[in-house]
Design an enzyme around this catalytic site. Structure first.
Site, PDB file in Angstrom:
ATOM      1  N   ASP A 172       0.803  -1.133   0.315  1.00 52.96           N
ATOM      2  CA  ASP A 172       0.209   0.366   0.164  1.00 52.96           C
ATOM      3  C   ASP A 172       0.524   0.687   0.229  1.00 52.96           C
ATOM      4  OD1 ASP A 172      -2.249   1.592  -0.379  1.00 52.96           O
ATOM      5  OD2 ASP A 172      -3.434   0.820   1.753  1.00 52.96           O
TER       6      ASP A 172
HETATM    7  C1  BGC Z   1      -5.087   3.486   0.010  1.00 51.72           C
HETATM    8  C2  BGC Z   1      -4.941   2.615  -1.731  1.00 51.72           C
HETATM    9  C3  BGC Z   1      -4.584   3.041  -2.755  1.00 51.72           C
HETATM   10  C4  BGC Z   1      -3.465   3.275  -2.593  1.00 51.72           C
HETATM   11  C5  BGC Z   1      -3.596   4.256  -3.919  1.00 51.72           C
HETATM   12  C6  BGC Z   1      -3.510   4.328  -0.148  1.00 51.72           C
HETATM   13  O1  BGC Z   1      -3.562   5.404   0.133  1.00 51.72           O
HETATM   14  O2  BGC Z   1      -4.927   3.034   1.393  1.00 51.72           O
HETATM   15  O3  BGC Z   1      -5.983   1.409  -0.684  1.00 51.72           O
HETATM   16  O4  BGC Z   1      -4.676   2.022  -3.437  1.00 51.72           O
HETATM   17  O5  BGC Z   1      -3.384   4.554  -1.736  1.00 51.72           O
HETATM   18  O6  BGC Z   1      -3.495   4.803  -4.274  1.00 51.72           O
END
Ligand code: BGC
Length: 766
Positions: A296
């Site tokens: 993530d």
């Molecule tokens: C979120 C993810 C997301 C990623 C990219 C993160 O902060 O938890 O779900 O896909 O950012 O934007």
């Protein structure tokens, strides 16, 4: 046309034939062509330096005006240099054919090997034409519609150059304080699993030019953040992990999801990004997942804050060894992984495994065949915002609406002769319905409730705002906006309501008051909206409350006093039209709640499939206090999981079971007659639950095991039949494996999870 530079290298190594037999349009993964893809992957891997391999494991956020001048200094310049060296395997948050093409051109034409970049984005509920938030879609219990909605999102995203969406989120959510409940399918693992499959299939299709790769997230346990506070510690049992959290991930994998994303949280004290049990043992081991895992955002680096790595280098070591294949925006791999391999701290075999997985996905998507597969400007223009997509999201939005209350058939409204007062800032908001993830949609592009109602010309509508729900940009200033105290609009709202036949009050949360980082400690209507509701009620009690929200709210006062309540979530671009069509009866609501609505926030986490405890009581007040309850609140929810009304009335009867037991390899069927006793055609979600009375580990008091969304004409009776077999009753037992245990069960059918209509059965193995 020169697509990339791999071919000459491969020609030199005699592997051209392998690449040439790939078809440019389709790369649907079957067991047969998986071997072919693996051969191609190996042929590319053989050409790569260690730095280039590590580069494939590096994902950067979009970083400069891509089609503008080349960045000269700062982080952007460094990323640009890395891209030219072939040290960037993926990018996120770059969209639009022009930009994607410009970057892909660098990767393909200016790097040594010309390996294409994979472009990802959070296309969660639509790209430009926005669908309802996923929690709302889940309320439809309509897998075809949900699949279609994902297809629309994929088609628009793919037309704008994207190859990969960071969806579906399949985190089973039991705590409505957590802002991200809006992004998933609610509290039940079975419903979540069905929806995960529908979404994966909708996004990925057969990997044609209108499809994108799915990314199942967040692996795993993220939604169990303590006290519902985003990013907080997670501490759940292995039993909960396997029985509740993991099933939707497994279902998505079996549906063919190409990628997974790990998560911010820890599990058993080990952050998911550095967690070998989750990634190596379960996902890539027991489940035999062949795609790749992306971290993530920054989660690799966050292992330092977790106190699990002393610095970014150690975090990179732990993540790589644990099976986290791609680093999203932590810069840990690109900075340290090569050195870690040379120092013997991460084996090159592990790097090869990660790179193989990433290349496999790129081959599967057809990016090697044509890196510009998604970069067709004409297609982009012709696809995005298509009329049929508007129709599709409208259909999805109507199906997502849940009728919570309808005393004296206040709804549907008459189409003529009424004086209607519409009240609430959200009624006139064209941005909030777009929800928390809106990607390519511009602010102000949703149909507001007011506009939807104004399309019906037969009634006289007057509007007053009453009170703000949120003003402007709430992303970084949610606290100040959510707690607004301004009541200056009350007087106008009250006088507007006074002379009306019906008052439609649109209250709830702004689309940006839910979602990532938007946890709430209170689930009441934000700001002064509750007061507004009560003040208006004093002068006119004929109120239809339309909720706009991204999570269950605590509305006990409204549930008691307001005659009609419609759950209208954040329904996307066509929100207002969908709500108006339901209010006027042009669409008969059939949605059912995918999450329990609490009576008060103190009940959280709240979910229907809870355990019995040793002191369950019978739910009724007793003389004794020594049973599992609150002294100031009931245990039961305000509205249970699976609950939702219709303008039709359904009567259940003739609940039958084909036999009282079944054995190994056998099954029994249960059936029920559902009669539409009203004079309106409608749809009902008939739900099947079971209870396993005694287990090697304790079992939930009820578990959803089947449902059927069925259309029943006025006066018609339909018989709905379900089959129960070993699959239905199996769970992760004390033996640490999924199996069916012999014993006694109860089976229930009904219109929501509170059904008491039950029959016994047994599973006998000797
Ligand atoms: C979120 C993810 C997301 C990623 C990219 C993160 O902060 O938890 O779900 O896909 O950012 O934007």
């Amino acid at each position: 046309m020169k697509y990339n530079k791999i071919s000459p290298y491969i020609a030199a190594t005699g592997l051209l034939v392998v690449l040439a037999c790939s078809s440019p349009k389709k790369s649907f993964v079957t067991e047969n062509n998986r071997d072919a893809i693996d051969k191609k992957v190996d042929s590319v891997l053989a050409l790569m330096t260690l730095e280039e391999k590590v580069g494939q494991m590096n994902q950067y956020n979009g970083f400069w005006e891509v089609t503008g001048p080349v960045p000269k200094d700062g982080a952007a310049a460094l990323k640009y240099e890395h891209l030219k060296k072939g040290w960037v395997g993926s990018m996120l948050n770059v969209k639009g054919v022009k930009d994607v093409k410009a970057l892909q051109k660098i990767a393909v034409e200016e790097t040594r090997l010309g390996i294409p970049v994979i472009f990802g984005y959070d296309v969660i509920h639509g790209y430009k034409t926005i669908s309802p938030i996923p929690l709302a879609e889940a309320a439809s219990w309509d897998m075809e519609a949900i699949k279609k909605s994902a297809e629309i999102a994929a088609a628009e995203a793919a037309a704008s150059g994207l190859n990969w969406t960071f969806a579906p989120m399949v985190d089973v959510s039991r705590d409505a304080r957590w802002g991200r409940v809006m992004e998933g399918a609610g509290e039940d693992p079975y419903l979540n699993s069905q929806i995960a499959v529908a979404r994966v299939k909708g996004f990925q299709g057969d990997f044609g030019e209108f499809n994108v790769a799915a990314c199942v997230k967040h692996f795993a346990g993220y939604s169990f953040a303590e006290s519902g506070r985003d990013y907080n510690t997670v501490d759940i049992s292995n039993n909960t992990l396997h029985n509740i959290v993991l099933p939707p991930f497994k279902a998505a994998l079996e549906a063919g999801a190409l990628t997974f994303m790990n998560s911010f949280n820890e599990l058993e004290g080990i952050p998911a990004t550095g967690n070998p049990y989750l990634q190596r043992e379960i996902l890539k081991g027991q489940w035999n997942f062949k795609g790749f895992v992306v971290s993530d955002w920054g989660s690799l680096g966050e292992m330092v804050s977790h106190g699990y790595a002393k610095d970014l280098k150690e975090a990179a070591e732990r993540a790589a060894n644990a099976g986290s294949d791609m680093d999203m925006e932590s810069y840990g791999y690109v900075a340290h992984l090569t050195a870690l391999v040379r120092e013997g701290k991460v084996s090159e075999d592990k790097i090869d495994d990660a790179v193989r997985r990433i290349l496999r996905v790129k081959f599967t998507l057809g990016l090697f065949d044509n890196p510009y597969k998604y970069c067709d400007e004409t297609r982009e223009q012709q696809t995005i915002g298509k009329k049929e997509f508007q129709d599709g999201v409208l259909d999805m939005a109507k199906k997502s609406i849940v009728l919570l209350k309808n005393d004296n058939n206040l709804l549907p409204l008459k189409k003529e002769g009424l004086k209607i007062a519409v009240i609430g800032a959200l009624a006139n908001d064209k941005t909030s319905p777009l929800g928390s993830w809106r990607i390519g949609a511009d602010d102000g592009t949703a149909v507001s409730v007011l506009e939807g109602l104004q399309n019906y010309k037969g009634n006289r509508i007057s509007y007053a705002k009453g009170a703000d729900v949120a003003i402007g940009q709430t992303v970084f200033a949610s606290e100040t906006h959510i707690n607004t105290t301004d009541k200056s609009g009350f007087t106008e709202a009250i006088s507007t309501a006074k002379g009306a036949d019906v008052v439609i009050m649109v209250l709830g949360e702004h689309g940006l008051q839910t979602g990532e980082g938007r946890s709430r400690a209170s689930l009441d209507l934000p700001g002064v909206q509750q007061e507004l509701l009560e003040e208006v009620y004093k002068v006119n009690s004929n109120i239809v409350l339309v909720l706009n929200n991204g999570r269950p709210l605590t509305i006990p006062w409204a549930a008691q006093h307001i005659p009609a309540i419609v759950e209208g979530w954040q329904l996307g671009t066509q929100s207002g039209n969908a709500i108006a069509q339901v209010l006027y009866g042009d669409y008969n609501p059939s949605g059912k709640l995918p999450m329990s609505f609490p009576k008060s926030v103190g009940q959280l986490p709240l979910y229907y499939n809870h355990k019995s405890t040793g002191r369950p009581g019978n739910g009724q007040p007793t003389e004794s206090v020594f049973w599992s309850h609150y002294i100031d609140e009931q245990n039961a929810p305000l509205y249970p999981f699976g609950y939702g009304l219709s303008y039709s009335k359904f009567e259940y009867s003739n609940f039958k079971i084909s036999a009282s037991s079944f054995g190994k390899g056998g099954n029994i069927t249960v059936s029920v007659d559902v009669k539409n006793i009203s004079n309106v055609d409608g749809k009902e979600v008939v739900q099947l639950y079971i209870r396993d009375l005694v287990g090697s580990v304790t079992r939930p008091v009820k578990e959803l095991k089947g449902f059927e969304l069925t259309e029943i004409k006025a006066g018609q009776t339909k018989t709905v039949t379900f089959t129960i077999n070993e699959k239905t009753i199996e769970f992760y037992t004390a033996n640490n494996k999924w199996e069916a245990e012999p014993g006694d069960f109860k089976v229930y059918v009904g219109t929501n999870s509170d059904t008491r209509t039950e029959l016994p059965f047994s599973y006998i193995t000797n």
